[in-house]
Design an enzyme around this catalytic site. Structure first.
Site, PDB file in Angstrom:
ATOM      1  N   HIS A  96       1.045  -0.931  -0.021  1.00 15.25           N
ATOM      2  CA  HIS A  96      -0.107   0.048   0.138  1.00 15.25           C
ATOM      3  C   HIS A  96       1.033   1.419   0.524  1.00 15.25           C
ATOM      4  O   HIS A  96       2.267   1.358   0.603  1.00 15.25           O
ATOM      5  CB  HIS A  96      -0.906   0.049   1.699  1.00 15.25           C
ATOM      6  CG  HIS A  96      -1.588   0.811   1.357  1.00 15.25           C
ATOM      7  ND1 HIS A  96      -1.917   2.467   1.480  1.00 15.25           N
ATOM      8  CD2 HIS A  96      -3.332   1.579   0.551  1.00 15.25           C
ATOM      9  CE1 HIS A  96      -3.224   2.928   1.144  1.00 15.25           C
ATOM     10  NE2 HIS A  96      -3.541   2.429   1.251  1.00 15.25           N
ATOM     11  N   SER A 214     -10.526   7.384  -3.258  1.00 12.94           N
ATOM     12  CA  SER A 214     -11.772   7.823  -2.967  1.00 12.94           C
ATOM     13  C   SER A 214     -12.745   7.234  -4.036  1.00 12.94           C
ATOM     14  O   SER A 214     -14.181   8.213  -4.312  1.00 12.94           O
ATOM     15  CB  SER A 214     -11.205   9.539  -3.566  1.00 12.94           C
ATOM     16  OG  SER A 214     -10.016  10.328  -2.941  1.00 12.94           O
TER      17      SER A 214
END
Ligand code: PEP
Length: 244
Positions: A96, A214
């Site tokens: 990540h 998002s």
């Protein structure tokens, strides 16, 4: 291949708050045809033991947000793939961007973590993505494919179900900005082409390539419509059970 929607809680929620999320979420998840979509939730290590028991009766599969590259032994603070597997974990996020940035994880470490996950039957969710500066400089394709190549170096794959890739442009993570559906599809197509070159078209076509950055209820449908977009890795929006 089934689409996969994976939540990433990051370092949020107390273990004692998790059960409420599951209770709120599962009544809605019962209506999802599980044969068409896989749902996973990647929680902090501290939540895994209790979440295994809570999620067992649901369609949600459990994931971790990291995994050690080491097998076992004197590695204080690390959590091994075998430990996670023993608790019923199915997926492990590796690479990540927040781990790459705040913990200086380089591709070689990401690759070792993916390998450790695979060798214990966990499916690594290998994250790649470019910064805004790299995109503005026209380097996004090069950066992302180089990351993918190095993060999978030496990793053999017999089965497409053993791997998940997540394209997460760093500039879209937690910022409220998303890649456009066209930008996401364009990058996913390149990633799939790279997988095809390495593992063959049959496997490449079966590896889910998730978009992250998002994603929320209001934009998911448009982004997921891309032919090579096989679902999403959802951070902030996964904290609210209704939105997720
Ligand atoms: C993530 O953490 O992987 C992520 C995509 O976060 P967000 O959805 O909040 O941008």
């Amino acid at each position: 291949m089934k689409p996969l929607i994976a939540g990433n809680w990051k370092m949020n929620k107390l273990p004692s708050e998790s059960e409420t999320w599951v209770r709120d979420c599962t009544s809605k998840l019962q209506h999802i045809d599980h044969s068409h979509a896989e749902i996973a939730l990647c929680v902090p290590f501290t939540h895994i033991a209790s979440m295994t028991n809570v999620l067992v009766a649901t369609v949600v599969r459990l994931g971790s947000q990291d995994v050690s590259a080491y097998e076992s032994g004197a590695y204080t603070g690390e959590v091994s793939a075998a430990m996670l597997k023993d608790l019923g974990v199915c997926y492990a996020i590796v690479g990540h961007s927040e781990r790459r940035e705040y913990h200086q994880e380089r591709d070689a470490v990401v690759c070792a973590k993916a390998q450790a996950a695979l060798s214990h039957g966990l499916v690594p969710i290998v994250c790649v993505g470019e910064s805004l500066e790299q995109r503005d400089a026209g380097e996004a394709d090069e950066v992302v494919t180089t990351q993918l190549k190095a993060s999978l170096a030496g990793i053999n794959l017999d089965n497409a179900d053993d791997l998940v890739i997540a394209y997460e442009p760093i500039w879209a993570i937690g910022t409220g900005k998303t890649a456009s559906a066209a930008q996401a599809q364009e990058m996913h197509e390149k990633l799939r082409a790279h997988l095809a070159g390495k593992y063959g078209a049959d496997i490449a076509d079966g590896v889910p390539i998730l978009y992250g950055g998002s994603v929320k209820a209001a934009n998911a449908e448009e982004i997921f419509a891309g032919k090579d977009v096989d679902g999403g890795l959802v951070g902030g929006a996964s904290l609210d059970s209704r939105g997720f």
